[in-house]
Design a protein around this motif. Structure first.
Motif, PDB file in Angstrom:
ATOM      1  N   PHE A 180      10.757  19.952  12.317  1.00  0.00           N
ATOM      2  CA  PHE A 180       9.705  20.546  11.481  1.00  0.00           C
ATOM      3  C   PHE A 180       9.066  21.752  12.156  1.00  0.00           C
TER       4      PHE A 180
ATOM      5  N   LEU B  95      11.609  20.007   7.672  1.00  0.00           N
ATOM      6  CA  LEU B  95      10.323  20.139   6.993  1.00  0.00           C
ATOM      7  C   LEU B  95       9.654  21.431   7.454  1.00  0.00           C
TER       8      LEU B  95
ATOM      9  N   TRP C  61      11.327  20.686   2.046  1.00  0.00           N
ATOM     10  CA  TRP C  61      11.963  19.510   2.658  1.00  0.00           C
ATOM     11  C   TRP C  61      13.415  19.570   2.235  1.00  0.00           C
TER      12      TRP C  61
END
Length: 202
Positions: free
Chosen positions: A103, A133, A196
């Protein structure tokens, strides 16, 4: 040369607070625990949240001060994080298919060319069926002035994510306004892009 982020993180207070980003707080609990890479993780709020959920977390950031504050926050929370000083604008050898989740939350770097190279690195270090993410400010954020870079070329467009991750399965995509109350650094209505995306199985 003085590190801009060392200066920004030099106060005792956490610039973006100690709570996780709202997008991370919403999405991470939906994913199985695994190996997580947190990019441009600053003072560690999202990495600590991931570790508290049971993930094995590696956090990269360019700021020594940020990494020190990350250590303090992890100690407060009673979790362990592997911390590494990494400049994402420079080419480094990323481990191949090493992470279940990668992420990047407001880790704005360089221009589009630099970011495109970063996206390729993210893709190759993500395991098959792993998740990416991302939450970033869009170029529209310049008119909001509630956080983020002041240079337009450091801000993002929806197309750059959808193009970079076109071979991934997009599980969630958002482009528009959200409220962000994250310390003094992000404060108020903002214009965001969220992604995502899941890497295909081999």
């Amino acid at each position: 040369m003085t590190n801009h982020w060392d200066e920004k993180f030099s106060n005792k207070e956490y610039l973006y607070g100690k709570r996780p980003n709202a997008f991370i707080e919403e999405m991470l609990p939906k994913l199985d625990a695994g190996n997580v890479l947190a990019l441009a993780e600053g003072e560690g709020r999202n990495a600590v949240f991931a570790a508290k959920l049971g993930h094995n977390v590696t956090a990269w950031d360019y700021s020594k001060v940020g990494l020190e504050k990350m250590s303090q926050l992890a100690e407060e929370a009673g979790v362990e994080i592997t911390k590494e000083e990494v400049d994402l604008t420079k080419s480094t050898e990323w481990p191949k298919e090493a992470f279940d989740i990668v992420f990047n939350i407001f880790g704005h770097i360089g221009n589009l060319k630099v970011r495109e190279e970063l996206y390729q690195q993210i893709k190759q270090t993500t395991k098959p069926k792993g998740s990416v993410l991302i939450e970033m400010y869009s170029k529209d954020q310049l008119s909001y002035q509630t956080g983020g870079p002041k240079k337009e070329d450091m801000l993002c467009t929806p197309d750059e994510f959808l193009t970079a991750f076109k071979d991934f399965k997009v599980k969630h995509f958002f482009y528009g306004e959200k409220n962000r109350q994250e310390g003094a650094g992000h404060n108020g209505t903002s214009h965001l892009i969220q992604l995502w995306a899941e890497k295909p199985a081999e």
